[in-house]
Design a protein around this motif. Structure first.
Motif, PDB file in Angstrom:
ATOM      1  N   ILE A 177     -14.008   3.134  -8.915  1.00 26.87           N
ATOM      2  CA  ILE A 177     -14.743   4.079  -8.077  1.00 26.87           C
ATOM      3  C   ILE A 177     -16.216   3.861  -8.379  1.00 26.87           C
ATOM      4  N   THR A 178     -16.913   3.260  -7.423  1.00 28.81           N
ATOM      5  CA  THR A 178     -18.270   2.792  -7.673  1.00 28.81           C
ATOM      6  C   THR A 178     -19.305   3.890  -7.542  1.00 28.81           C
ATOM      7  N   SER A 179     -19.027   4.903  -6.727  1.00 29.34           N
ATOM      8  CA  SER A 179     -20.021   5.940  -6.473  1.00 29.34           C
ATOM      9  C   SER A 179     -19.940   7.051  -7.509  1.00 29.34           C
ATOM     10  N   GLY A 180     -21.102   7.472  -7.975  1.00 21.93           N
ATOM     11  CA  GLY A 180     -21.164   8.635  -8.860  1.00 21.93           C
ATOM     12  C   GLY A 180     -21.406   9.917  -8.087  1.00 21.93           C
ATOM     13  N   GLY A 181     -21.224   9.856  -6.748  1.00 24.30           N
ATOM     14  CA  GLY A 181     -21.452  11.019  -5.905  1.00 24.30           C
ATOM     15  C   GLY A 181     -20.495  12.152  -6.218  1.00 24.30           C
ATOM     16  N   SER A 182     -20.747  13.300  -5.642  1.00 27.60           N
ATOM     17  CA  SER A 182     -19.947  14.487  -5.919  1.00 27.60           C
ATOM     18  C   SER A 182     -18.728  14.563  -5.008  1.00 27.60           C
ATOM     19  N   ASN A 227      15.670   0.256  -8.614  1.00 27.21           N
ATOM     20  CA  ASN A 227      14.253   0.152  -8.290  1.00 27.21           C
ATOM     21  C   ASN A 227      14.106  -0.594  -6.960  1.00 27.21           C
ATOM     22  N   PRO A 228      12.988  -0.397  -6.270  1.00 32.71           N
ATOM     23  CA  PRO A 228      12.848  -0.975  -4.936  1.00 32.71           C
ATOM     24  C   PRO A 228      12.984  -2.495  -4.919  1.00 32.71           C
ATOM     25  N   TYR A 229      13.534  -2.992  -3.815  1.00 29.81           N
ATOM     26  CA  TYR A 229      13.693  -4.434  -3.640  1.00 29.81           C
ATOM     27  C   TYR A 229      12.340  -5.117  -3.505  1.00 29.81           C
ATOM     28  N   ARG A 230      11.404  -4.486  -2.778  1.00 28.21           N
ATOM     29  CA  ARG A 230      10.031  -4.971  -2.663  1.00 28.21           C
ATOM     30  C   ARG A 230       9.095  -3.753  -2.579  1.00 28.21           C
ATOM     31  N   SER A 231       7.856  -3.888  -3.081  1.00 30.81           N
ATOM     32  CA  SER A 231       6.923  -2.760  -3.048  1.00 30.81           C
ATOM     33  C   SER A 231       5.486  -3.258  -3.027  1.00 30.81           C
ATOM     34  N   VAL A 232       4.629  -2.465  -2.373  1.00 33.89           N
ATOM     35  CA  VAL A 232       3.194  -2.753  -2.263  1.00 33.89           C
ATOM     36  C   VAL A 232       2.448  -1.429  -2.409  1.00 33.89           C
ATOM     37  N   GLY A 233       1.320  -1.454  -3.091  1.00 39.97           N
ATOM     38  CA  GLY A 233       0.479  -0.266  -3.212  1.00 39.97           C
ATOM     39  C   GLY A 233      -0.956  -0.571  -2.826  1.00 39.97           C
ATOM     40  N   GLY A 234      -1.644   0.434  -2.292  1.00 39.40           N
ATOM     41  CA  GLY A 234      -3.059   0.306  -1.960  1.00 39.40           C
ATOM     42  C   GLY A 234      -3.771   1.610  -2.233  1.00 39.40           C
ATOM     43  N   ALA A 235      -5.092   1.560  -2.311  1.00 41.71           N
ATOM     44  CA  ALA A 235      -5.859   2.768  -2.637  1.00 41.71           C
ATOM     45  C   ALA A 235      -7.222   2.735  -1.977  1.00 41.71           C
ATOM     46  N   VAL A 236      -7.741   3.931  -1.674  1.00 45.20           N
ATOM     47  CA  VAL A 236      -9.106   4.101  -1.180  1.00 45.20           C
ATOM     48  C   VAL A 236      -9.727   5.296  -1.898  1.00 45.20           C
ATOM     49  N   SER A 237     -11.033   5.254  -2.101  1.00 42.77           N
ATOM     50  CA  SER A 237     -11.739   6.372  -2.722  1.00 42.77           C
ATOM     51  C   SER A 237     -12.911   6.785  -1.835  1.00 42.77           C
ATOM     52  N   PHE A 238     -13.266   8.083  -1.948  1.00 40.29           N
ATOM     53  CA  PHE A 238     -14.306   8.677  -1.117  1.00 40.29           C
ATOM     54  C   PHE A 238     -15.128   9.654  -1.946  1.00 40.29           C
ATOM     55  N   THR A 239     -16.292  10.031  -1.409  1.00 40.68           N
ATOM     56  CA  THR A 239     -17.045  11.182  -1.892  1.00 40.68           C
ATOM     57  C   THR A 239     -17.144  12.196  -0.751  1.00 40.68           C
ATOM     58  N   GLY A 240     -17.523  13.420  -1.098  1.00 42.68           N
ATOM     59  CA  GLY A 240     -17.729  14.448  -0.088  1.00 42.68           C
ATOM     60  C   GLY A 240     -16.469  15.121   0.405  1.00 42.68           C
ATOM     61  N   VAL A 241     -15.390  15.116  -0.392  1.00 43.36           N
ATOM     62  CA  VAL A 241     -14.108  15.691   0.020  1.00 43.36           C
ATOM     63  C   VAL A 241     -13.872  17.008  -0.721  1.00 43.36           C
ATOM     64  N   ASP A 242     -13.363  18.007  -0.002  1.00 44.65           N
ATOM     65  CA  ASP A 242     -13.042  19.312  -0.586  1.00 44.65           C
ATOM     66  C   ASP A 242     -12.152  19.131  -1.814  1.00 44.65           C
ATOM     67  N   GLN A 243     -12.551  19.711  -2.930  1.00 38.76           N
ATOM     68  CA  GLN A 243     -11.828  19.510  -4.184  1.00 38.76           C
ATOM     69  C   GLN A 243     -10.680  20.497  -4.391  1.00 38.76           C
ATOM     70  N   SER A 244     -10.767  21.677  -3.806  1.00 38.25           N
ATOM     71  CA  SER A 244      -9.708  22.667  -4.021  1.00 38.25           C
ATOM     72  C   SER A 244      -8.590  22.550  -2.993  1.00 38.25           C
ATOM     73  N   ASP A 245      -8.895  22.038  -1.805  1.00 38.79           N
ATOM     74  CA  ASP A 245      -7.896  21.921  -0.734  1.00 38.79           C
ATOM     75  C   ASP A 245      -8.227  20.698   0.114  1.00 38.79           C
ATOM     76  N   PRO A 246      -8.013  19.487  -0.416  1.00 36.42           N
ATOM     77  CA  PRO A 246      -8.501  18.277   0.258  1.00 36.42           C
ATOM     78  C   PRO A 246      -7.714  17.865   1.497  1.00 36.42           C
ATOM     79  N   VAL A 247      -6.469  18.327   1.632  1.00 35.51           N
ATOM     80  CA  VAL A 247      -5.626  17.888   2.748  1.00 35.51           C
ATOM     81  C   VAL A 247      -5.890  18.776   3.963  1.00 35.51           C
ATOM     82  N   ASP A 248      -6.512  18.202   4.982  1.00 37.39           N
ATOM     83  CA  ASP A 248      -6.820  18.923   6.210  1.00 37.39           C
ATOM     84  C   ASP A 248      -5.619  18.932   7.149  1.00 37.39           C
ATOM     85  N   ALA A 249      -4.891  17.823   7.216  1.00 35.76           N
ATOM     86  CA  ALA A 249      -3.700  17.697   8.058  1.00 35.76           C
ATOM     87  C   ALA A 249      -2.937  16.463   7.600  1.00 35.76           C
ATOM     88  N   GLN A 250      -1.681  16.338   8.031  1.00 42.18           N
ATOM     89  CA  GLN A 250      -0.872  15.178   7.670  1.00 42.18           C
ATOM     90  C   GLN A 250       0.235  14.993   8.695  1.00 42.18           C
TER      91      GLN A 250
END
Length: 325
Positions: A45-50, A123-146
């Motif tokens: 996570i490269t940004s030191g933002g809040s 265990n799974p026959y095949r698996s892949v993982g990925g990730a993204v990071s952000f700043t400026g996201v609500d910390q107490s309730d980050p999920v707006d919809a899904q």
């Protein structure tokens, strides 16, 4: 003509209750990962933002009728919170599953390990993982919809719609394509953040993308092209901008003339500064200790100005999340 100044401010403030979300970094796993009890990779996570957040997407398929699933996800040994799973077990119709997890306020500056731990018999026959990071996201309730689709029938255009509730939200998705034979790529205005195909027969392709900011709130469609008809599962989450986080910045240099005329360009007569104006004027500073003034009554136009650079605030201004006051 006498013109008086006391203090003068130019402020940039986040409008409304929401600050802007900013993308930070992306990463993904590699390798065959056949029957792996866990997969891991590094993410910085490269940004030191809040108001930071890390979102992890997982794609996997099982063998036969096995019901192996994601048991836990960690970042630098800190546990992530499950957002949703969209799982298809059994063969037929063919196992393909996805899941999304998040961690608020993750550590920054170093390449820490993301680890996805599976639970089940084989265990799974095949698996892949990925990730993204952000700043400026609500910390107490980050999920707006899904939203999600588990075990969708073969299609050349896997897709999913998420209806956001908050202006400025960003949407993240994770896709699992079972035994792809064509080229999988993100459509439309999506930005592809990871795309990895396990390098073996009977493989899977795990991908992820983002769209944002979405203003005003409403429908966001995450769509992919596979080239050939493939079965898939897909999970998506909308991230809520941080609330009640108005910020301001003083953009003028020496706004109260406490350092004389430094930073100001005067037009007309030369500008004078001091604790009070001359010629018996009774004006006093609004704040601080100085005023600025011109004393030549014959000058028809006297004023002072500064050129202000707003480039560092461009993204917030363009997104409608800032006001210049």
């Amino acid at each position: 003509l006498l013109v008086l100044f006391s203090t003068l401010f130019l402020l940039v403030m986040a409008s409304g209750a929401n600050a802007a979300i900013h993308f930070d970094a992306a990463s993904n796993s590699t390798g065959d990962n056949q029957y792996a009890a866990s997969i891991s990779w590094s993410h910085t996570i490269t940004s030191g933002g809040s108001d930071r957040i890390l979102v992890v997407g997982v794609s996997w398929r099982n063998a036969g009728s096995e019901t192996d699933t994601v048991g836990s996800v960690t970042y630098n040994s800190q546990p992530l919170t499950l957002i949703r799973k969209d799982e298809q077990f059994g063969d037929p119709p063919g196992s393909r599953s996805t899941a999304l997890y998040y961690l608020t306020d993750p550590p920054t500056g170093s390449a820490y390990t993301i680890q996805v731990n599976f639970s089940g018999t084989l265990n799974p026959y095949r698996s892949v993982g990925g990730a993204v990071s952000f700043t400026g996201v609500d910390q107490s309730d980050p999920v707006d919809a899904q939203n999600g689709v588990a075990g969708a029938l073969p299609d050349t255009n896997p897709s999913l719609t998420v209806t956001t509730n908050t202006g400025g939200a960003w949407v993240v998705d994770a896709l699992c394509v079972r035994e792809p034979s064509g080229t999988t790529s993100a459509d439309g205005v999506q930005t592809e953040r990871w795309n990895y195909r396990t390098p073996s027969a009977n493989d899977i392709e795990g991908t992820g993308s983002t769209i944002g900011p979405k203003s005003p709130a409403g429908d966001v469609t995450m769509s992919w092209t596979t080239g050939t008809n493939e079965g898939y599962s897909i999970s998506a989450v909308a991230l809520k901008p941080a609330g009640n986080s108005c910020w301001s910045s003083e953009l003028l240099s020496n706004p109260g003339f406490e350092s004389g005329s430094t930073g100001w360009t005067s037009v007309g007569q030369a500008m004078s500064t001091g604790p009070q104006c001359e010629n018996g004027c009774d004006a006093t500073p609004h704040s601080g200790s100085n005023v600025a003034y011109w004393t030549d009554p014959s000058a028809s136009t006297n004023y002072a100005y500064q050129t202000v650079d707003l480039s560092s605030y461009a993204s917030d201004i363009d997104a409608g999340n800032a006001l210049i006051l």
